[in-house]
Design a protein around this motif. Structure first.
Motif, PDB file in Angstrom:
ATOM      1  N   PRO A   1      54.509  38.484  44.548  1.00 44.75           N
ATOM      2  CA  PRO A   1      54.772  38.404  42.575  1.00 44.75           C
ATOM      3  C   PRO A   1      54.044  37.438  42.262  1.00 44.75           C
ATOM      4  O   PRO A   1      53.045  37.007  42.487  1.00 44.75           O
ATOM      5  CB  PRO A   1      56.232  37.826  43.381  1.00 44.75           C
ATOM      6  N   SER A   2      53.920  37.954  40.711  1.00 40.56           N
ATOM      7  CA  SER A   2      53.479  36.774  40.284  1.00 40.56           C
ATOM      8  C   SER A   2      54.057  35.372  40.452  1.00 40.56           C
ATOM      9  O   SER A   2      52.902  35.159  40.076  1.00 40.56           O
ATOM     10  CB  SER A   2      53.445  37.301  38.379  1.00 40.56           C
ATOM     11  N   ARG A   3      54.755  34.709  40.410  1.00 44.82           N
ATOM     12  CA  ARG A   3      54.880  33.724  40.453  1.00 44.82           C
ATOM     13  C   ARG A   3      55.610  33.302  41.684  1.00 44.82           C
ATOM     14  O   ARG A   3      56.598  33.844  42.217  1.00 44.82           O
ATOM     15  CB  ARG A   3      56.183  32.984  39.682  1.00 44.82           C
TER      16      ARG A   3
ATOM     17  N   LEU B   1      53.117  23.288  38.185  1.00 44.75           N
ATOM     18  CA  LEU B   1      53.435  23.390  38.759  1.00 44.75           C
ATOM     19  C   LEU B   1      54.919  24.442  37.859  1.00 44.75           C
ATOM     20  O   LEU B   1      55.266  25.636  37.883  1.00 44.75           O
ATOM     21  CB  LEU B   1      54.537  23.343  40.156  1.00 44.75           C
ATOM     22  N   LEU B   2      55.387  23.697  36.986  1.00 40.48           N
ATOM     23  CA  LEU B   2      56.630  24.324  36.236  1.00 40.48           C
ATOM     24  C   LEU B   2      55.757  25.605  34.907  1.00 40.48           C
ATOM     25  O   LEU B   2      56.639  26.015  33.927  1.00 40.48           O
ATOM     26  CB  LEU B   2      57.517  23.190  35.520  1.00 40.48           C
ATOM     27  N   ASP B   3      54.637  25.070  34.981  1.00 42.35           N
ATOM     28  CA  ASP B   3      53.776  25.960  33.684  1.00 42.35           C
ATOM     29  C   ASP B   3      54.224  27.371  33.873  1.00 42.35           C
ATOM     30  O   ASP B   3      54.085  27.736  35.289  1.00 42.35           O
ATOM     31  CB  ASP B   3      52.548  25.558  33.582  1.00 42.35           C
ATOM     32  N   ASP B   4      54.249  27.859  32.963  1.00 44.16           N
ATOM     33  CA  ASP B   4      54.018  29.377  33.385  1.00 44.16           C
ATOM     34  C   ASP B   4      52.986  29.886  34.213  1.00 44.16           C
ATOM     35  O   ASP B   4      53.253  31.361  34.667  1.00 44.16           O
ATOM     36  CB  ASP B   4      53.683  30.196  31.309  1.00 44.16           C
ATOM     37  N   ASP B   5      52.208  29.718  34.621  1.00 42.77           N
ATOM     38  CA  ASP B   5      51.332  30.062  35.327  1.00 42.77           C
ATOM     39  C   ASP B   5      51.530  29.421  36.764  1.00 42.77           C
ATOM     40  O   ASP B   5      50.515  29.730  37.722  1.00 42.77           O
ATOM     41  CB  ASP B   5      49.885  30.659  35.336  1.00 42.77           C
TER      42      ASP B   5
ATOM     43  N   VAL C   1      54.579  27.866  39.626  1.00 44.43           N
ATOM     44  CA  VAL C   1      55.492  28.590  41.285  1.00 44.43           C
ATOM     45  C   VAL C   1      56.471  28.487  40.594  1.00 44.43           C
ATOM     46  O   VAL C   1      56.973  27.900  39.826  1.00 44.43           O
ATOM     47  CB  VAL C   1      54.212  27.903  42.816  1.00 44.43           C
ATOM     48  N   ASP C   2      57.257  29.448  41.446  1.00 46.14           N
ATOM     49  CA  ASP C   2      58.242  29.181  41.419  1.00 46.14           C
ATOM     50  C   ASP C   2      59.151  28.567  43.081  1.00 46.14           C
ATOM     51  O   ASP C   2      58.641  29.095  44.152  1.00 46.14           O
ATOM     52  CB  ASP C   2      58.937  30.449  41.528  1.00 46.14           C
TER      53      ASP C   2
ATOM     54  N   HIS D   1      44.087  28.113  45.767  1.00 45.34           N
ATOM     55  CA  HIS D   1      45.210  28.132  47.123  1.00 45.34           C
ATOM     56  C   HIS D   1      46.050  28.876  46.734  1.00 45.34           C
ATOM     57  O   HIS D   1      47.360  28.912  47.754  1.00 45.34           O
ATOM     58  CB  HIS D   1      45.276  27.183  47.871  1.00 45.34           C
ATOM     59  N   ARG D   2      46.324  29.306  45.501  1.00 47.48           N
ATOM     60  CA  ARG D   2      48.002  30.700  44.901  1.00 47.48           C
ATOM     61  C   ARG D   2      48.066  31.037  46.081  1.00 47.48           C
ATOM     62  O   ARG D   2      48.590  31.454  45.965  1.00 47.48           O
ATOM     63  CB  ARG D   2      47.703  30.452  43.625  1.00 47.48           C
ATOM     64  N   ALA D   3      46.913  32.142  45.674  1.00 47.18           N
ATOM     65  CA  ALA D   3      46.377  33.537  46.354  1.00 47.18           C
ATOM     66  C   ALA D   3      46.637  33.492  48.056  1.00 47.18           C
ATOM     67  O   ALA D   3      47.034  33.911  48.789  1.00 47.18           O
ATOM     68  CB  ALA D   3      45.621  34.098  47.199  1.00 47.18           C
ATOM     69  N   ASP D   4      47.077  31.983  48.481  1.00 47.29           N
ATOM     70  CA  ASP D   4      47.459  31.374  50.238  1.00 47.29           C
ATOM     71  C   ASP D   4      48.588  31.565  50.412  1.00 47.29           C
ATOM     72  O   ASP D   4      49.621  31.549  51.530  1.00 47.29           O
ATOM     73  CB  ASP D   4      46.741  29.819  50.555  1.00 47.29           C
ATOM     74  N   VAL D   5      49.515  31.161  49.140  1.00 44.17           N
ATOM     75  CA  VAL D   5      51.182  31.141  49.718  1.00 44.17           C
ATOM     76  C   VAL D   5      51.915  32.365  49.747  1.00 44.17           C
ATOM     77  O   VAL D   5      51.580  33.773  49.164  1.00 44.17           O
ATOM     78  CB  VAL D   5      52.055  30.612  47.838  1.00 44.17           C
TER      79      VAL D   5
END
Length: 377
Positions: free
Chosen positions: A15-17, A41-45, A47-48, A354-358
């Motif tokens: 997902p995008s977020r 983290l709450l910015d548009d780019d 995570v949820d 590490h965003r892609a690691d989630v």
């Protein structure tokens, strides 16, 4: 047969977020670092957030953010929810700076809410000007209990929380927004952690989670006394493991795991002992997570019964180690802003790396960071 493969590939698309759980440590005014992390983290780019477990300042950050989020969600949906959560955190910490001299005998009475630091501006960064006051506060809290120096049990934090946290919103967050909040406090009677969630959440539960026994009287909930949750879970990870569906947990760590040198002054010994004590439960949980993960990788446990957690961490030891334990009582606005900026920068760095690691793998090497073991290659 051939048509099924593209559909399976589409379902696997990230997902995008990305969604993950948050584990928020306590640490007094150093919780403003966590404010910065959440703000990024709450910015548009970003995570949820799927769930939050917090202790002390971590619980306060989680409650304030969730309260703002629910209000915004009910008004205009998730985007507005994120904006209101960010604004709620800003307003809460601004109010903390206004009431700083009331939170602790160690606060600087010469500071003002508009950011000028009085004596500290002349005598040194974030604390040198209050060293005599800090020593007096240490002597006071070690000579008298809060039942003696504060017999009326005055706690201005309760008024600040009442202004910035809607308890009903915490219940709504758990019930309808699918963001459960878990708040940890320590039972004085049993010495065990008590995790408050859902309808159990209250202002008293938040106060209990942040109740340092040398500064405040124990918080009574259902005739049971409670102290700061940091003694038994800073923060507690197991509610996120057993009571949420996601496997990803992002820890926002405030307390240093290591400090160079041996403290020799009594105040430094007590400060370091406090840090060790408040890290002990977290290290214990991390050890268990690493052990279960290793057994799962070796096919010695049933993956249907045990989670293979993806652990992540945001911290800034280099930036935060410059602030000694006494600065956890510093609530001057310029200091809180500096901590917020450190938190935003650390969270931005983690998102970039590490965003892609989630949802895929752990980005935190528990054995190396928490257990002092070298990573095997």
């Amino acid at each position: 047969m051939t048509a099924a493969r593209p559909r399976a590939k589409s379902r696997a698309r990230k997902p995008s977020r990305p969604r993950l759980n948050l584990a928020l440590q306590g640490g007094g005014s150093h919780g403003a670092f966590t404010w910065g992390v959440l703000d990024r983290l709450l910015d548009d780019d970003g995570v949820d957030i799927a769930g939050i477990s917090g202790t002390s300042a971590g619980a306060l950050n989680g409650a304030v953010a969730l309260s703002g989020y629910v209000d915004g969600y009910e008004a205009s949906g998730p985007e507005q929810a994120r904006r209101q959560a960010q604004q709620a955190l800003h307003d809460f910490w601004r109010d903390v700076s206004h009431h700083g001299s009331l939170f602790s005998p160690l606060s600087n009475p010469f500071s003002n809410p508009f950011g000028t630091q009085g004596l500290d501006a002349m005598l040194g960064p974030f604390g040198l000007g209050t060293s005599a006051l800090m020593q007096w506060g240490n002597l006071l809290t070690r000579s008298f209990s809060p039942y003696e120096f504060n017999p009326l049990n005055l706690n201005p934090l309760k008024d600040v929380l009442a202004k910035h946290v809607k308890v009903e919103s915490l219940h709504e967050g758990c019930a309808h927004c699918d963001i459960p909040l878990f708040v940890t406090a320590t039972s004085v009677r049993t010495g065990q952690a008590r995790v408050f969630s859902a309808e159990e959440l209250s202002l008293d539960a938040l106060l209990a989670s942040a109740c340092l026994p040398f500064l405040f009287q124990a918080v009574q909930i259902d005739d049971e006394p409670f102290w700061d949750g940091g003694y038994t879970g800073n923060p507690a990870l197991y509610p996120l493991i057993y009571r949420t569906e996601l496997n990803d947990v992002l820890l926002v760590r405030l307390n240093p795991l290591e400090r160079e040198g041996t403290p020799t002054r009594s105040v430094d010994i007590m400060d370091r002992l406090s840090e060790i004590t408040f890290n002990a439960s977290l290290i214990g949980e991390m050890r268990a997570i690493a052990f279960v993960g290793r057994l799962l990788r070796e096919n010695k446990l049933d993956p249907g019964r045990y989670k293979q957690l993806h652990m992540h961490m945001v911290s800034d030891d280099i930036g935060m180690n410059g602030f000694g334990p006494s600065t956890k009582f510093n609530t001057e606005w310029v200091f809180l802003e500096q901590l917020r900026d450190l938190g935003r920068t650390a969270a931005d760095r983690w998102l970039t790396e590490h965003r892609a690691d989630v949802g895929v793998r752990s980005s935190l090497h528990i054995d190396e960071v928490f257990l002092g073991r070298r990573r095997q290659t």
